[in-house]
Design an enzyme around this catalytic site. Structure first.
Site, PDB file in Angstrom:
ATOM      1  CB  CYS A 244      74.615  55.586 -47.227  1.00 42.28           C
ATOM      2  SG  CYS A 244      76.285  54.972 -47.573  1.00 42.28           S
ATOM      3  CG  ASP A 326      68.133  49.150 -55.314  1.00 44.62           C
ATOM      4  OD1 ASP A 326      67.439  49.070 -54.286  1.00 44.62           O
ATOM      5  OD2 ASP A 326      68.653  50.211 -55.707  1.00 44.62           O
ATOM      6  NE  ARG A 328      68.055  51.828 -53.138  1.00 37.37           N
ATOM      7  CZ  ARG A 328      68.807  52.757 -53.728  1.00 37.37           C
ATOM      8  NH1 ARG A 328      69.041  53.891 -53.103  1.00 37.37           N
ATOM      9  NH2 ARG A 328      69.307  52.554 -54.918  1.00 37.37           N
TER      10      ARG A 328
END
Length: 414
Positions: A244, A326, A328
């Site tokens: 991030c 998401d 990921r």
């Protein structure tokens, strides 16, 4: 050859491809497994799809195009060997235990010396070195009395001694497909189509099972004895952290990423000082692997929507823009733990149920799950935290009501 006016396509099975070494994924020894050949100096010797360097391979192409890099250059690997020995561990040859990195990636110049002498242009996909981390929050923890320098793990000036490992992704496509429970041809076709047809070999060369994708890699920071990670008598603390940039580097107050990362580092230091090992794994998956542009668009949409930012609509705003909450997909995340020989995490510094579920699915035990202390959560990140708790994130206490969140939003600094 790269640099030649004649373009050689690698999109169909080569006739007489004996020049390309066999690659048997999951073999117990490097000799049985064979080297990963992803360089472009001699296409006839390649046994993978893609090329070294991950996302940086495009910059290499620019360097060649601008005349700054000789396309036939071979890396001189003298004195580049790992500073500490890692492996081999049983997980390296356990079926489908490691599918997204090359277990022998740090040992290329050692275990494939014969192939290098034969002219193969082989390059490591893992590098291991020693370093010191200098982090302001560690200095604060020392000043506040939470950490005490010991001269070994934590130096008097606040530097943290670590073994640092950089890992480029190397995907075994059949294993990736099995990990996700999908058919390999469907995986290959989607990878081909949704990268704009960048790698035709994905659909034309089923004989090539390994793909070196143009994506970001992983960095691991290990505090204490690296091989203690595989020792059942040594306790391990771990933080698995997804990139991030806005928070990790620039300290954004809209999320908990940097506070959780530095808290994880503190927990890992304490574990290493107590005779265990601390492990920080940093993965380049910016904005839940949706990218920073998407993330910033979501920030705007959350704050501008009718009624303001709410936990109830936190994930919905992402899905409206990106089409998915998401990307990921933590199924691949435990591979580095398997590469390091980890069988148990005694302190897992994460609230993510996706991460803990993926780790347990690989047969790795989790002892204590450690949540972020309330005092480290920025005011503007409370909505995010409560949304995650409501979605299934681990928490030791109750979640806030919408009325409480309204009060928080009224004090927001955004």
């Amino acid at each position: 050859m790269t640099g030649s006016k004649h373009i050689i396509l690698n999109s169909h099975t080569q006739r007489g491809g004996a020049e390309s070494p066999s690659l048997v994924w999951g073999a117990a020894t490097p000799q049985e497994r064979g080297p990963v050949v992803a360089t472009l100096t001699d296409p006839s010797k390649r046994n993978t799809i893609g090329t070294h360097g991950g996302a940086y391979s495009l910059y290499r192409a620019l360097a060649v195009s601008s005349g700054h890099l000789d396309p036939t250059h071979k890396a001189d690997l003298e004195n580049t060997a790992p500073t500490v020995a890692i492996g081999p561990f049983p997980q390296w040859s356990e079926p489908d235990r490691i599918v997204s990195l090359d277990p022998f990636g740090h040992l290329v110049s050692e275990v494939f010396a014969e192939e290098i002498e034969q002219g193969f242009d082989l390059r490591p996909t893992i590098a291991v070195t020693q370093a010191h981390l200098t982090i302001p929050e560690v200095a604060t923890a020392i000043a506040d009395g939470r950490l005490t320098p010991d001269g070994r793990i934590l130096k008097g000036g606040g530097e943290v001694a670590v073994t640092k490992v950089a890992i480029e992704p190397v995907w075994h496509l059949p294993g990736i497909a099995r990990r996700f429970g999908i058919a390999e041809p469907a995986l290959r076709r989607n990878l081909f189509e949704h990268t704009g047809g960048m790698f035709p070999e994905l659909v034309t060369r089923p004989d090539l099972e390994v793909f070196v994708p143009p994506i970001g890699g992983i960095t691991a920071y290990i505090m204490g004895d690296v091989n203690g990670l595989a020792d059942p008598n040594v306790q391990v603390a771990c933080r698995m952290h997804d990139e991030c940039n806005g928070s990790d580097v620039f300290g954004s107050d809209i999320c908990t990423c940097r506070p959780y990362l530095t808290h994880g580092i503190e927990v890992c230091i304490q574990m290493a000082q107590d005779g265990g090992v601390g492990l920080i794994v940093y993965s380049r998956k910016e904005g839940r692997a949706l990218g920073e542009v998407t993330k910033f668009l979501v920030y705007n949409a959350r704050k501008r929507q009718e009624g303001g930012d709410t936990a109830a609509k936190y994930f919905e705003r992402t899905e409206c823009i990106a089409g998915v909450q998401d990307a990921r997909f933590q199924e691949l995340m435990p591979d580095i733990l398997n590469w390091l020989g980890v069988r148990r995490l005694d302190r897992f510094v994460s609230m993510s149920n996706m991460k803990s579920d993926a780790i347990r699915a690989q047969g790795i035990e989790i002892g204590e799950q450690v949540s972020i202390p309330d005092g480290l959560i920025p005011t503007d990140a409370t909505v995010e935290m409560e949304a995650k708790k409501a979605a299934g994130y681990y928490t030791e206490g109750p979640t806030l009501s919408e009325a409480d969140l309204d009060d928080v939003r009224g004090r927001s600094l955004f």
